[in-house]
Design an enzyme around this catalytic site. Structure first.
Site, short mmCIF file in Angstrom:
data_model
loop_
_atom_site.label_atom_id
_atom_site.label_comp_id
_atom_site.label_asym_id
_atom_site.label_seq_id
_atom_site.Cartn_x
_atom_site.Cartn_y
_atom_site.Cartn_z
CD GLN B 24 -2.79 1.05 2.44
OE1 GLN B 24 -2.29 0.69 3.51
NE2 GLN B 24 -4.02 1.49 2.32
NE ARG B 25 4.24 1.51 -5.40
CZ ARG B 25 3.61 0.53 -6.00
NH1 ARG B 25 2.27 0.49 -6.02
NH2 ARG B 25 4.28 -0.45 -6.60
CB THR B 26 -1.12 6.57 -1.26
OG1 THR B 26 -0.56 6.56 -2.56
CG2 THR B 26 -1.39 7.97 -0.81
CD GLN B 27 2.31 4.60 4.88
OE1 GLN B 27 2.85 5.59 5.36
NE2 GLN B 27 2.74 3.37 5.05
CG PHE B 128 4.22 7.15 -5.73
CD1 PHE B 128 3.23 8.07 -6.05
CD2 PHE B 128 5.30 7.00 -6.59
CE1 PHE B 128 3.30 8.82 -7.23
CE2 PHE B 128 5.39 7.75 -7.75
CZ PHE B 128 4.38 8.66 -8.08
#
Lengths: 280, 250
Positions: B24-27, B128
């Site tokens: 999960q790249r975007t946090q 990212f």
């Protein structure tokens, strides 16, 4: 053919507690043409003797710029020296990418020594056959280090490596007392004089030596002096120096040149003695 | 999830073995702190920030230190995600520890720490997976004052006064009007207090518990070792700043 049965492998000890392959690598340093380094509080000067392999060839480069604040002079296998300077350059550039500041030279020297040490402990490797005089500046001032193939490193006020370096060492040992307070010019002068000691009768010219200097402050970044500058320095300081070897050649021909020549001639004494680069 | 069905066996294996699909790249930030303001003053630098941490829009925590010393010469203040800030602190302290272990008289100053932070943050945004912070970095080394900022995408700069988040809109106009090079320590603290007061009134996630930290050129205090001392002050917004204590020396 072999000196003994314990020298086929870097990792093999002799019963006397020696590693012959490592000692042979140190010997390669002594075979190379001389390189010297000396420092004051604010400057480090590196100088080397250039020898062409052949009448028709040019000489190999013996002094390398690593970064704006660090340079090395090498003696031994030039190819190994180039590999190590490339490594040092890349360490410096990575450090300045990460911190935007120059890599402290003491740290670079430790990394370099660790790299050399690994080669003395792996059966499939060979030690680097090169000695490096690493000179440079950092927060704590000017430094001069000697790195040798065994993975040892030492810090010096002044040092010489390579063939007939004993003569230069003798000169430096006599003079190093004033080096700390020395000016850039005087340091260059002593470097040229020390270098001349290793030449043994040959005339010191801008085409058989390389000189580099680095100092504190802007505009004093590490630079290898160009031929004209070196020749100008030789002309300025070494008029007597050029004649001294000639006098030595002629064997007691002309002691009338006065103080400088006399000094040059007496330097020749221990120089000759130390010509066999076997001790240490 | 079901992209496997349309693939050939070979790419099946690939997509099964690859962990790419599960990253999960975007946090998003969860627990966040609000503005930090920093200024240079005559003898050093001052950083101010409140001690609140919000969970979403809930003011959940009132005792979070968002300004911390890094090594001997630097102070770091962060707004944005608190856990990301903790990760940054962990990494920075590791770097400082490694630097100290050389024990050779060289040390990382504020400029070096700032640059390291910039590289760290920019590297993470390139994955990212950004560190969700705006960071103020101040320090003093060799008699030189340093104050700079890094944003979560790696934008970095130096200035005489900096602020993150709402501080950019509410504090910096005040600083542009009133900051000058010769601010005394008291004037500096008063100026920061004015900024923090405006922020408290206008920024709904600000709290009235302010911490002001500073580093100064110690030879101003005639310190023979010419070392730099870090002092931490506590304050409420009621204007009575209290000296809290000496935190780190040498």
């Amino acid at each position: 053919m072999f000196r003994n049965q314990y020298d086929t492998d870097v990792t093999t000890w002799s019963p006397a507690g020696r590693l012959f392959q490592v000692e042979y690598a140190m010997e390669a340093v002594k075979q190379g043409s001389a390189a010297i380094g000396l420092r004051s509080k604010t400057h480090v000067v590196l100088a080397s003797v250039n020898k062409a392999n052949n009448e028709l060839s040019s000489h190999q480069k013996k002094i390398f710029k690593v970064d704006d604040h660090i340079g090395v002079a090498i003696a031994g296998l030039t190819a190994d020296g180039r590999v190590l300077s490339r490594y040092m350059r890349s360490e410096c550039i990575n450090y300045s990418y990460l911190y935007e500041s120059p890599l402290p030279i003491g740290r670079l020297v430790v990394q370099l020594a660790d790299k050399a040490q690994v080669c003395t402990q792996r059966s499939w490797k060979r030690p680097y056959g090169v000695g490096l005089l690493v000179g440079g500046l950092d927060e704590s001032g000017a430094h001069l280090y000697y790195n040798c193939p065994s993975g040892n490193y030492f810090e010096y006020q002044a040092f010489a490596i390579g063939s007939r370096s004993q003569a230069a060492k003798t000169y430096l040992e006599r003079k190093f007392g004033n080096f700390m307070e020395s000016s850039r010019e005087n340091l260059l002068k002593d470097a040229l004089f020390a270098l001349r000691e290793t030449l043994q009768g040959e005339k010191l010219t801008s085409s058989n030596c390389t000189v580099a200097v680095v100092g504190v402050g802007k505009g004093e970044e590490f630079q290898i002096l160009d031929k004209e500058t070196v020749q100008a320095l030789i002309n300025e300081f070494e008029i007597a120096g050029e004649e001294a070897p000639a006098a030595a050649d002629a064997e007691d021909a002309a002691p009338e040149q006065g103080g400088a020549t006399e000094q040059g001639a007496t330097d020749q004494g221990p120089g000759n003695e130390g010509a066999a680069p076997m001790d240490i | 999830m079901n992209m496997v069905s349309s693939s050939t066996p070979a790419t099946n294996m690939n997509s099964l073995m690859s962990s790419e699909d599960n990253i999960q790249r975007t946090q998003y930030p969860y627990v966040t702190g609000t503005s930090v303001v920093g200024i240079k003053y005559k003898d050093g630098i001052l950083l101010a920030g409140d001690m609140g941490a919000s969970y979403g829009s809930t003011l959940r925590n009132k005792t979070v230190d968002r300004i911390q010393p890094i090594g001997k010469h630097s102070l770091i203040g962060a707004s944005g995600d608190i856990s990301d800030f903790q990760e940054i602190l962990r990494k920075l302290n590791e770097v400082i520890l490694y630097d100290n272990m050389w024990d050779d008289g060289n040390s990382l100053g504020p400029k070096e720490v700032h640059n390291y932070l910039t590289r760290l943050i920019y590297n993470r945004r390139n994955k990212f997976d950004p560190l969700w912070n705006s960071i103020v970095l101040g320090g003093v080394k060799n008699g030189q004052k340093y104050l700079g900022m890094v944003s979560m995408i790696g934008v970095h700069f130096e200035d005489n006064h900096v602020a993150t988040g709402f501080g950019n809109h509410l504090a910096r106009p005040i600083l542009r009007d009133e900051w000058h090079e010769n601010l005394t320590f008291e004037e500096g603290v008063k100026l920061l207090e004015k900024c923090m007061r405006v922020l408290l009134y206008r920024d709904r996630s600000a709290v009235n518990k302010i911490r002001v930290c500073f580093l100064f050129i110690s030879n101003v205090l005639n310190d023979l070792l010419s070392a730099f001392f870090l002092h931490i002050l506590y304050s409420s917004i009621s204007l009575d700043l209290r000296f809290y204590g000496v935190n780190a020396a040498s």
